[in-house]
Design a protein around this motif. Structure first.
Motif, PDB file in Angstrom:
ATOM      1  N   ILE A  69       0.840  -1.207   0.000  1.00 46.25           N
ATOM      2  CA  ILE A  69       0.000   0.000   0.000  1.00 46.25           C
ATOM      3  C   ILE A  69       0.872   1.252   0.000  1.00 46.25           C
ATOM      4  CG2 ILE A  69      -1.611   1.361   1.401  1.00 46.25           C
ATOM      5  CD1 ILE A  69      -2.927  -1.363   2.156  1.00 46.25           C
ATOM      6  N   ASP A  70       1.914   1.258   0.838  1.00 45.35           N
ATOM      7  CA  ASP A  70       2.817   2.412   0.868  1.00 45.35           C
ATOM      8  C   ASP A  70       3.473   2.648  -0.489  1.00 45.35           C
ATOM      9  OD1 ASP A  70       2.221   2.905   3.515  1.00 45.35           O
ATOM     10  OD2 ASP A  70       4.043   1.961   4.297  1.00 45.35           O
ATOM     11  N   GLU A  71       3.834   1.571  -1.168  1.00 42.62           N
ATOM     12  CA  GLU A  71       4.426   1.700  -2.500  1.00 42.62           C
ATOM     13  C   GLU A  71       3.419   2.286  -3.489  1.00 42.62           C
ATOM     14  OE1 GLU A  71       5.825  -2.283  -3.205  1.00 42.62           O
ATOM     15  OE2 GLU A  71       7.655  -1.960  -2.039  1.00 42.62           O
ATOM     16  N   ALA A  72       2.148   1.869  -3.376  1.00 44.29           N
ATOM     17  CA  ALA A  72       1.102   2.422  -4.249  1.00 44.29           C
ATOM     18  C   ALA A  72       0.890   3.908  -3.958  1.00 44.29           C
ATOM     19  CB  ALA A  72      -0.200   1.648  -4.070  1.00 44.29           C
ATOM     20  N   LEU A  73       0.914   4.279  -2.681  1.00 45.58           N
ATOM     21  CA  LEU A  73       0.777   5.697  -2.322  1.00 45.58           C
ATOM     22  C   LEU A  73       1.955   6.508  -2.875  1.00 45.58           C
ATOM     23  CD1 LEU A  73      -0.573   5.274   1.304  1.00 45.58           C
ATOM     24  CD2 LEU A  73      -1.828   6.229  -0.649  1.00 45.58           C
ATOM     25  N   PHE A  74       3.136   5.916  -2.873  1.00 43.08           N
ATOM     26  CA  PHE A  74       4.297   6.584  -3.456  1.00 43.08           C
ATOM     27  C   PHE A  74       4.113   6.763  -4.968  1.00 43.08           C
ATOM     28  CE2 PHE A  74       8.521   6.556  -5.434  1.00 43.08           C
ATOM     29  CZ  PHE A  74       9.063   7.688  -4.844  1.00 43.08           C
ATOM     30  N   ARG A  75       3.550   5.741  -5.627  1.00 44.78           N
ATOM     31  CA  ARG A  75       3.301   5.855  -7.075  1.00 44.78           C
ATOM     32  C   ARG A  75       2.284   6.960  -7.361  1.00 44.78           C
ATOM     33  NH1 ARG A  75       3.501   0.271  -6.511  1.00 44.78           N
ATOM     34  NH2 ARG A  75       1.250   0.016  -6.771  1.00 44.78           N
ATOM     35  N   ILE A  76       1.308   7.140  -6.468  1.00 38.54           N
ATOM     36  CA  ILE A  76       0.364   8.251  -6.638  1.00 38.54           C
ATOM     37  C   ILE A  76       1.123   9.565  -6.542  1.00 38.54           C
ATOM     38  CG2 ILE A  76      -1.519   9.512  -5.518  1.00 38.54           C
ATOM     39  CD1 ILE A  76      -2.787   6.776  -4.867  1.00 38.54           C
ATOM     40  N   LYS A  77       1.988   9.656  -5.540  1.00 36.09           N
ATOM     41  CA  LYS A  77       2.748  10.892  -5.313  1.00 36.09           C
ATOM     42  C   LYS A  77       3.664  11.232  -6.485  1.00 36.09           C
ATOM     43  CE  LYS A  77       5.522  13.082  -1.718  1.00 36.09           C
ATOM     44  NZ  LYS A  77       6.129  12.907  -0.402  1.00 36.09           N
ATOM     45  N   ASN A  78       4.306  10.208  -7.070  1.00 34.62           N
ATOM     46  CA  ASN A  78       5.246  10.520  -8.157  1.00 34.62           C
ATOM     47  C   ASN A  78       4.615  10.439  -9.545  1.00 34.62           C
ATOM     48  OD1 ASN A  78       5.314   7.839  -9.021  1.00 34.62           O
ATOM     49  ND2 ASN A  78       7.303   7.391  -8.131  1.00 34.62           N
ATOM     50  N   GLY A  79       3.299  10.196  -9.607  1.00 34.54           N
ATOM     51  CA  GLY A  79       2.586  10.251 -10.882  1.00 34.54           C
ATOM     52  C   GLY A  79       2.616   8.982 -11.715  1.00 34.54           C
ATOM     53  N   THR A  80       3.039   7.863 -11.134  1.00 28.21           N
ATOM     54  CA  THR A  80       3.091   6.616 -11.905  1.00 28.21           C
ATOM     55  C   THR A  80       1.999   5.627 -11.506  1.00 28.21           C
ATOM     56  OG1 THR A  80       4.686   5.618 -10.385  1.00 28.21           O
ATOM     57  CG2 THR A  80       5.573   6.830 -12.285  1.00 28.21           C
ATOM     58  N   PHE A  81       1.098   6.033 -10.631  1.00 26.83           N
ATOM     59  CA  PHE A  81       0.017   5.146 -10.200  1.00 26.83           C
ATOM     60  C   PHE A  81      -0.869   4.781 -11.385  1.00 26.83           C
ATOM     61  CE2 PHE A  81      -4.303   4.360  -8.631  1.00 26.83           C
ATOM     62  CZ  PHE A  81      -4.052   3.363  -7.704  1.00 26.83           C
ATOM     63  N   GLY A  82      -1.207   3.504 -11.479  1.00 28.14           N
ATOM     64  CA  GLY A  82      -2.075   3.042 -12.553  1.00 28.14           C
ATOM     65  C   GLY A  82      -1.329   2.629 -13.801  1.00 28.14           C
ATOM     66  N   THR A  83       0.009   2.725 -13.759  1.00 28.69           N
ATOM     67  CA  THR A  83       0.840   2.302 -14.871  1.00 28.69           C
ATOM     68  C   THR A  83       1.594   1.047 -14.450  1.00 28.69           C
ATOM     69  OG1 THR A  83       1.126   4.586 -15.571  1.00 28.69           O
ATOM     70  CG2 THR A  83       2.722   2.993 -16.414  1.00 28.69           C
ATOM     71  N   CYS A  84       1.531   0.010 -15.270  1.00 26.33           N
ATOM     72  CA  CYS A  84       2.199  -1.251 -14.974  1.00 26.33           C
ATOM     73  C   CYS A  84       3.704  -1.026 -14.849  1.00 26.33           C
ATOM     74  CB  CYS A  84       1.900  -2.284 -16.062  1.00 26.33           C
ATOM     75  SG  CYS A  84       2.712  -3.879 -15.801  1.00 26.33           S
ATOM     76  N   GLN A  85       4.281  -1.510 -13.774  1.00 25.00           N
ATOM     77  CA  GLN A  85       5.715  -1.332 -13.546  1.00 25.00           C
ATOM     78  C   GLN A  85       6.563  -2.252 -14.433  1.00 25.00           C
ATOM     79  OE1 GLN A  85       6.049  -1.821  -9.247  1.00 25.00           O
ATOM     80  NE2 GLN A  85       6.134   0.403  -9.045  1.00 25.00           N
ATOM     81  N   SER A  86       5.917  -3.179 -15.109  1.00 27.04           N
ATOM     82  CA  SER A  86       6.659  -4.087 -15.974  1.00 27.04           C
ATOM     83  C   SER A  86       6.616  -3.642 -17.439  1.00 27.04           C
ATOM     84  CB  SER A  86       6.106  -5.507 -15.845  1.00 27.04           C
ATOM     85  OG  SER A  86       6.818  -6.408 -16.651  1.00 27.04           O
TER      86      SER A  86
END
Length: 116
Positions: A69-86
């Protein structure tokens, strides 16, 4: 994905995080309470030890979920949330609605699970 949707996921993630931390605290307190009733029967002591182990392992699973969850919140903060990391493709709102902490799209997740 729009700002409203991202904010909805951010709030959902925060709520899940708080629920998990509350449950984890309860589990650890319960694990500490096992065996404090003066039981001396050897079979009961084995059962108590097993129950402590299960509660502590649940706590470890919950800790792992909080990290996700913390990693997902970080992705929201840096603008990469919702984008596949692979693969870099969108994860998909349906998937995020079920598992908002998901770092991978369904295709990549299925591929990762197949490699295990």
């Amino acid at each position: 994905m729009g700002i409203k949707e991202i904010e909805r996921f951010r709030q959902l993630l925060h709520n899940r995080r708080e629920e998990i931390l509350g449950a984890s605290k309860h589990n650890l307190e319960a694990a500490q309470e096992f065996g404090r009733d003066g039981v001396t029967d050897i079979a009961d002591e084995g059962s108590i030890a097993y129950n402590r182990m299960v509660l502590v392992s649940l706590s470890e699973t919950e800790k792992k979920h909080v990290v996700e969850i913390d990693e997902a919140l970080f992705r929201i903060k840096n603008g990469t949330f919702g984008t596949c990391q692979s693969c870099g493709e969108p994860v998909g709102e349906k998937r995020l609605s079920v598992k908002p902490e998901a770092p991978l799209c369904i295709k990549c997740q299925n591929g990762a699970e197949g490699k295990r």
